[in-house]
Design a protein around this motif. Sequence first.
Motif, PDB file in Angstrom:
ATOM      1  N   TYR A 264      -5.017 -43.578 -55.562  1.00 23.92           N
ATOM      2  CA  TYR A 264      -6.272 -43.592 -54.808  1.00 23.92           C
ATOM      3  C   TYR A 264      -6.129 -44.088 -53.369  1.00 23.92           C
ATOM      4  O   TYR A 264      -7.131 -44.210 -52.657  1.00 23.92           O
ATOM      5  CB  TYR A 264      -7.318 -44.419 -55.559  1.00 23.92           C
ATOM      6  CG  TYR A 264      -7.784 -43.733 -56.828  1.00 23.92           C
ATOM      7  CD1 TYR A 264      -8.760 -42.758 -56.786  1.00 23.92           C
ATOM      8  CD2 TYR A 264      -7.217 -44.053 -58.057  1.00 23.92           C
ATOM      9  CE1 TYR A 264      -9.184 -42.127 -57.944  1.00 23.92           C
ATOM     10  CE2 TYR A 264      -7.628 -43.435 -59.220  1.00 23.92           C
ATOM     11  CZ  TYR A 264      -8.610 -42.464 -59.155  1.00 23.92           C
ATOM     12  OH  TYR A 264      -9.022 -41.846 -60.301  1.00 23.92           O
ATOM     13  N   ASN A 265      -4.919 -44.413 -52.927  1.00 19.82           N
ATOM     14  CA  ASN A 265      -4.613 -44.786 -51.535  1.00 19.82           C
ATOM     15  C   ASN A 265      -5.366 -46.010 -51.013  1.00 19.82           C
ATOM     16  O   ASN A 265      -5.735 -46.067 -49.847  1.00 19.82           O
ATOM     17  CB  ASN A 265      -4.865 -43.601 -50.595  1.00 19.82           C
ATOM     18  CG  ASN A 265      -3.926 -42.459 -50.881  1.00 19.82           C
ATOM     19  OD1 ASN A 265      -2.749 -42.672 -51.141  1.00 19.82           O
ATOM     20  ND2 ASN A 265      -4.447 -41.250 -50.853  1.00 19.82           N
ATOM     21  N   TYR A 266      -5.583 -47.003 -51.864  1.00 16.31           N
ATOM     22  CA  TYR A 266      -6.148 -48.270 -51.404  1.00 16.31           C
ATOM     23  C   TYR A 266      -5.005 -49.198 -51.005  1.00 16.31           C
ATOM     24  O   TYR A 266      -3.856 -48.974 -51.351  1.00 16.31           O
ATOM     25  CB  TYR A 266      -7.017 -48.903 -52.496  1.00 16.31           C
ATOM     26  CG  TYR A 266      -8.291 -48.130 -52.767  1.00 16.31           C
ATOM     27  CD1 TYR A 266      -9.258 -47.983 -51.788  1.00 16.31           C
ATOM     28  CD2 TYR A 266      -8.519 -47.545 -54.004  1.00 16.31           C
ATOM     29  CE1 TYR A 266     -10.430 -47.274 -52.032  1.00 16.31           C
ATOM     30  CE2 TYR A 266      -9.687 -46.841 -54.260  1.00 16.31           C
ATOM     31  CZ  TYR A 266     -10.636 -46.708 -53.270  1.00 16.31           C
ATOM     32  OH  TYR A 266     -11.788 -46.012 -53.500  1.00 16.31           O
ATOM     33  N   ASP A 267      -5.319 -50.264 -50.297  1.00 15.02           N
ATOM     34  CA  ASP A 267      -4.299 -51.190 -49.803  1.00 15.02           C
ATOM     35  C   ASP A 267      -3.555 -51.867 -50.942  1.00 15.02           C
ATOM     36  O   ASP A 267      -4.171 -52.342 -51.906  1.00 15.02           O
ATOM     37  CB  ASP A 267      -4.934 -52.267 -48.917  1.00 15.02           C
ATOM     38  CG  ASP A 267      -5.432 -51.716 -47.601  1.00 15.02           C
ATOM     39  OD1 ASP A 267      -4.938 -50.647 -47.190  1.00 15.02           O
ATOM     40  OD2 ASP A 267      -6.314 -52.356 -46.988  1.00 15.02           O
ATOM     41  N   PHE A 268      -2.238 -51.961 -50.775  1.00 21.59           N
ATOM     42  CA  PHE A 268      -1.404 -52.591 -51.791  1.00 21.59           C
ATOM     43  C   PHE A 268      -1.706 -54.078 -51.911  1.00 21.59           C
ATOM     44  O   PHE A 268      -1.717 -54.632 -53.015  1.00 21.59           O
ATOM     45  CB  PHE A 268       0.080 -52.366 -51.465  1.00 21.59           C
ATOM     46  CG  PHE A 268       1.013 -52.937 -52.481  1.00 21.59           C
ATOM     47  CD1 PHE A 268       1.108 -52.372 -53.743  1.00 21.59           C
ATOM     48  CD2 PHE A 268       1.794 -54.041 -52.184  1.00 21.59           C
ATOM     49  CE1 PHE A 268       1.959 -52.903 -54.699  1.00 21.59           C
ATOM     50  CE2 PHE A 268       2.645 -54.573 -53.125  1.00 21.59           C
ATOM     51  CZ  PHE A 268       2.733 -54.001 -54.387  1.00 21.59           C
ATOM     52  N   SER A 269      -1.970 -54.729 -50.795  1.00 20.65           N
ATOM     53  CA  SER A 269      -2.263 -56.170 -50.834  1.00 20.65           C
ATOM     54  C   SER A 269      -3.536 -56.457 -51.631  1.00 20.65           C
ATOM     55  O   SER A 269      -3.613 -57.458 -52.343  1.00 20.65           O
ATOM     56  CB  SER A 269      -2.380 -56.733 -49.423  1.00 20.65           C
ATOM     57  OG  SER A 269      -3.424 -56.097 -48.716  1.00 20.65           O
ATOM     58  N   ASP A 270      -4.526 -55.575 -51.533  1.00 23.44           N
ATOM     59  CA  ASP A 270      -5.742 -55.742 -52.328  1.00 23.44           C
ATOM     60  C   ASP A 270      -5.457 -55.519 -53.812  1.00 23.44           C
ATOM     61  O   ASP A 270      -6.021 -56.211 -54.665  1.00 23.44           O
ATOM     62  CB  ASP A 270      -6.828 -54.781 -51.846  1.00 23.44           C
ATOM     63  CG  ASP A 270      -7.335 -55.131 -50.456  1.00 23.44           C
ATOM     64  OD1 ASP A 270      -7.266 -56.313 -50.075  1.00 23.44           O
ATOM     65  OD2 ASP A 270      -7.787 -54.214 -49.747  1.00 23.44           O
ATOM     66  N   SER A 271      -4.580 -54.572 -54.120  1.00 24.79           N
ATOM     67  CA  SER A 271      -4.200 -54.338 -55.517  1.00 24.79           C
ATOM     68  C   SER A 271      -3.502 -55.560 -56.097  1.00 24.79           C
ATOM     69  O   SER A 271      -3.756 -55.944 -57.238  1.00 24.79           O
ATOM     70  CB  SER A 271      -3.260 -53.126 -55.620  1.00 24.79           C
ATOM     71  OG  SER A 271      -3.895 -51.949 -55.198  1.00 24.79           O
ATOM     72  N   ILE A 272      -2.653 -56.191 -55.311  1.00 25.34           N
ATOM     73  CA  ILE A 272      -1.946 -57.394 -55.762  1.00 25.34           C
ATOM     74  C   ILE A 272      -2.922 -58.542 -55.984  1.00 25.34           C
ATOM     75  O   ILE A 272      -2.823 -59.279 -56.972  1.00 25.34           O
ATOM     76  CB  ILE A 272      -0.847 -57.791 -54.753  1.00 25.34           C
ATOM     77  CG1 ILE A 272       0.242 -56.718 -54.707  1.00 25.34           C
ATOM     78  CG2 ILE A 272      -0.252 -59.149 -55.078  1.00 25.34           C
ATOM     79  CD1 ILE A 272       0.970 -56.508 -56.017  1.00 25.34           C
TER      80      ILE A 272
END
Length: 136
Positions: free
Chosen positions: A26-34
């Motif tokens: 879904y191309n969201y920020d990796f830092s937010d996923s972490i």
Amino acid sequence: MKHVKALILKFVMSAVVLGIVFTGIYNYDFSDSILIGLVLTVAAYALGDLLVYRNAADDSDYKKRNIVATISDLILSFLVIWIMGASFFGNTITVIQASVVSAIVIAVGEWFFHKYLDKHVLKTDNYKHTDATYNK
């Protein structure tokens, strides 16, 4: 130390799933996923594993405990991922889709994580002979 290992394992599982789904698909920020994975790890370990899994049934009924805890982990995972995802990215249909997919995959992983938890953290092996899948 055994709880730290379990938390690290749970975090890695959640972070990988969220990284693949939220960032990869879904191309969201990796830092937010972490960050979502970190919050989910702490909440799910405290509520899902230490509270629900330990108290869902007695030690002799492993399958029932695992089913109840996995379903509660599915619901908790969806809610945490969806609420945090909506606050970071807006409450869109893609956030809901990513939350559903992530929660389902994490719940599958939780089924196996509970086996690890039993063997290595809680050390409740008095019923392993009643469940053919326990030793696998």
